[in-house]
Motif scaffolding. Structure first.
Motif, short mmCIF file in Angstrom:
data_model
loop_
_atom_site.label_atom_id
_atom_site.label_comp_id
_atom_site.label_asym_id
_atom_site.label_seq_id
_atom_site.Cartn_x
_atom_site.Cartn_y
_atom_site.Cartn_z
N ALA A 152 0.84 -1.21 0.00
CA ALA A 152 0.00 0.00 0.00
C ALA A 152 0.87 1.26 0.00
CB ALA A 152 -0.92 0.00 1.22
N GLN A 153 1.98 1.21 0.74
CA GLN A 153 2.89 2.36 0.78
C GLN A 153 3.53 2.58 -0.59
OE1 GLN A 153 5.43 1.05 3.95
NE2 GLN A 153 4.47 2.42 5.43
N LYS A 154 3.91 1.50 -1.24
CA LYS A 154 4.51 1.60 -2.58
C LYS A 154 3.51 2.22 -3.55
CE LYS A 154 7.58 -2.41 -2.24
NZ LYS A 154 7.86 -3.75 -2.76
N GLN A 155 2.26 1.75 -3.48
CA GLN A 155 1.22 2.25 -4.38
C GLN A 155 0.99 3.74 -4.15
OE1 GLN A 155 -0.17 0.43 -6.77
NE2 GLN A 155 -1.38 2.13 -7.50
N GLN A 156 0.93 4.15 -2.88
CA GLN A 156 0.70 5.56 -2.57
C GLN A 156 1.88 6.42 -3.05
OE1 GLN A 156 0.27 6.35 1.59
NE2 GLN A 156 -0.24 8.49 1.30
N LEU A 157 3.09 5.94 -2.84
CA LEU A 157 4.26 6.67 -3.28
C LEU A 157 4.28 6.83 -4.80
CD1 LEU A 157 7.00 7.98 -2.51
CD2 LEU A 157 8.01 5.72 -2.89
N LEU A 158 3.94 5.76 -5.49
CA LEU A 158 3.91 5.82 -6.96
C LEU A 158 2.84 6.80 -7.45
CD1 LEU A 158 4.48 2.09 -7.91
CD2 LEU A 158 6.06 3.98 -8.20
N GLU A 159 1.68 6.79 -6.80
CA GLU A 159 0.62 7.73 -7.19
C GLU A 159 1.05 9.17 -6.96
OE1 GLU A 159 -2.83 6.50 -5.01
OE2 GLU A 159 -3.15 4.74 -6.26
N GLU A 160 1.72 9.42 -5.83
CA GLU A 160 2.20 10.77 -5.55
C GLU A 160 3.24 11.22 -6.58
OE1 GLU A 160 3.72 10.65 -1.58
OE2 GLU A 160 1.74 10.53 -0.67
N GLU A 161 4.13 10.32 -6.94
CA GLU A 161 5.18 10.66 -7.92
C GLU A 161 4.57 10.91 -9.30
OE1 GLU A 161 8.45 11.24 -7.47
OE2 GLU A 161 8.05 11.04 -5.33
N VAL A 162 3.58 10.11 -9.68
CA VAL A 162 2.92 10.32 -10.98
C VAL A 162 2.21 11.67 -10.99
CG1 VAL A 162 1.00 9.49 -12.42
CG2 VAL A 162 2.70 7.88 -11.57
N ALA A 163 1.54 12.02 -9.88
CA ALA A 163 0.86 13.31 -9.81
C ALA A 163 1.87 14.46 -9.88
CB ALA A 163 0.05 13.40 -8.53
N ARG A 164 2.99 14.32 -9.19
CA ARG A 164 4.03 15.36 -9.21
C ARG A 164 4.62 15.49 -10.62
NH1 ARG A 164 7.35 13.65 -5.15
NH2 ARG A 164 6.01 14.67 -3.65
N PHE A 165 4.81 14.36 -11.30
CA PHE A 165 5.37 14.38 -12.65
C PHE A 165 4.43 15.09 -13.61
CE2 PHE A 165 6.22 12.30 -16.79
CZ PHE A 165 7.53 12.70 -16.94
N ARG A 166 3.12 14.79 -13.50
CA ARG A 166 2.13 15.44 -14.37
C ARG A 166 2.10 16.95 -14.10
NH1 ARG A 166 -2.52 10.88 -13.81
NH2 ARG A 166 -1.67 9.47 -15.37
N GLU A 167 2.24 17.31 -12.83
CA GLU A 167 2.24 18.72 -12.45
C GLU A 167 3.45 19.43 -13.06
OE1 GLU A 167 2.72 20.93 -8.23
OE2 GLU A 167 1.26 19.28 -8.28
N VAL A 168 4.60 18.78 -13.03
CA VAL A 168 5.82 19.37 -13.60
C VAL A 168 5.69 19.51 -15.11
CG1 VAL A 168 8.28 18.92 -14.03
CG2 VAL A 168 7.35 18.63 -11.75
N ILE A 169 5.17 18.49 -15.77
CA ILE A 169 5.04 18.53 -17.23
C ILE A 169 4.08 19.62 -17.68
CG2 ILE A 169 4.17 17.23 -19.22
CD1 ILE A 169 5.36 14.75 -18.01
N SER A 170 3.03 19.86 -16.89
CA SER A 170 2.05 20.87 -17.28
C SER A 170 2.49 22.29 -16.94
CB SER A 170 0.70 20.58 -16.61
OG SER A 170 0.84 20.70 -15.21
N ASP A 171 3.59 22.44 -16.19
CA ASP A 171 4.09 23.77 -15.82
C ASP A 171 4.60 24.51 -17.05
OD1 ASP A 171 6.90 25.13 -14.14
OD2 ASP A 171 4.80 25.73 -13.87
N PRO A 172 4.17 25.77 -17.25
CA PRO A 172 4.59 26.52 -18.45
C PRO A 172 6.10 26.83 -18.46
CG PRO A 172 3.11 27.86 -17.10
CD PRO A 172 3.17 26.50 -16.49
N GLN A 173 6.69 27.05 -17.29
CA GLN A 173 8.14 27.32 -17.24
C GLN A 173 8.92 26.09 -17.70
OE1 GLN A 173 9.08 28.51 -13.28
NE2 GLN A 173 8.36 30.62 -13.57
#
Length: 181
Positions: A134-155
């Motif tokens: 469960a911890q692995k799954q949560q960590l992976l979900e957080e990292e995927v969300a952070r990655f999507r956030e970085v990719i969508s950043d205009p800078q």
């Protein structure tokens, strides 16, 4: 050498031929007081005779009791380790931030999201291999969300290397200032 062998040959000579031993003198009766403790107990008590089935049942019961005692000892040890690992919470603020607000619960989670400051109430293992599923799954979900956030950043879209270097320099300044990363 042959003569020496004849001197030691007692089998043909009657060494004990002149000795007379009365068999009645060899038999000695022991009174009850002079018997050992173990032999006196065995003579006075009757042993309970158990059938083979009863012996097997007793043996099985003893074995099951032994297994149960080992299980209980392991459970006690595990519970004690868990209690030792649990930190004593003096400040209830992280718990209050971790709990969702009543308005969030009543809207069914469609309203605003709970604050992100509830990062982690319990320390997670730093090694990915030591984490639970469960911890692995949560960590992976957080990292995927952070990655999507970085990719969508205009800078980042404009100049990825510059955005990453800015981010790292800000993190280093925060670390030097002693702020939470």
């Amino acid at each position: 050498m042959f003569l020496l062998h004849k001197d030691w040959d007692f089998s043909s000579s009657g060494v004990f031929s002149g000795l007379k031993i009365d068999p009645d003198t060899l038999v000695k009766k022991l009174d009850l007081d002079s018997r050992s403790i173990i032999s006196s107990r065995t003579g006075l008590e009757e042993k309970t005779v158990l059938s083979k089935k009863e012996k097997m049942k007793l043996r099985k019961e003893r074995w099951l009791q032994k297994i149960e005692s080992v299980k209980m000892a392991k459970q006690k040890q595990k519970a004690e380790a868990k209690r030792k690992a649990t930190p004593v919470v003096g400040d209830m603020q992280p718990l209050m931030e971790a709990l969702p607000e009543l308005s969030y619960l009543t809207t069914g989670g469609r309203g605003r999201k709970p604050p992100k400051s509830h990062i982690k109430a319990k320390a997670e293992p730093a090694d990915f291999c030591l984490m639970k599923q469960a911890q692995k799954q949560q960590l992976l979900e957080e990292e995927v969300a952070r990655f999507r956030e970085v990719i969508s950043d205009p800078q980042y879209r404009a100049n990825p290397l510059l955005a990453i270097s800015k981010h790292l320099s800000e993190r280093l300044r925060q670390g030097e200032a002693g702020e939470a990363l």
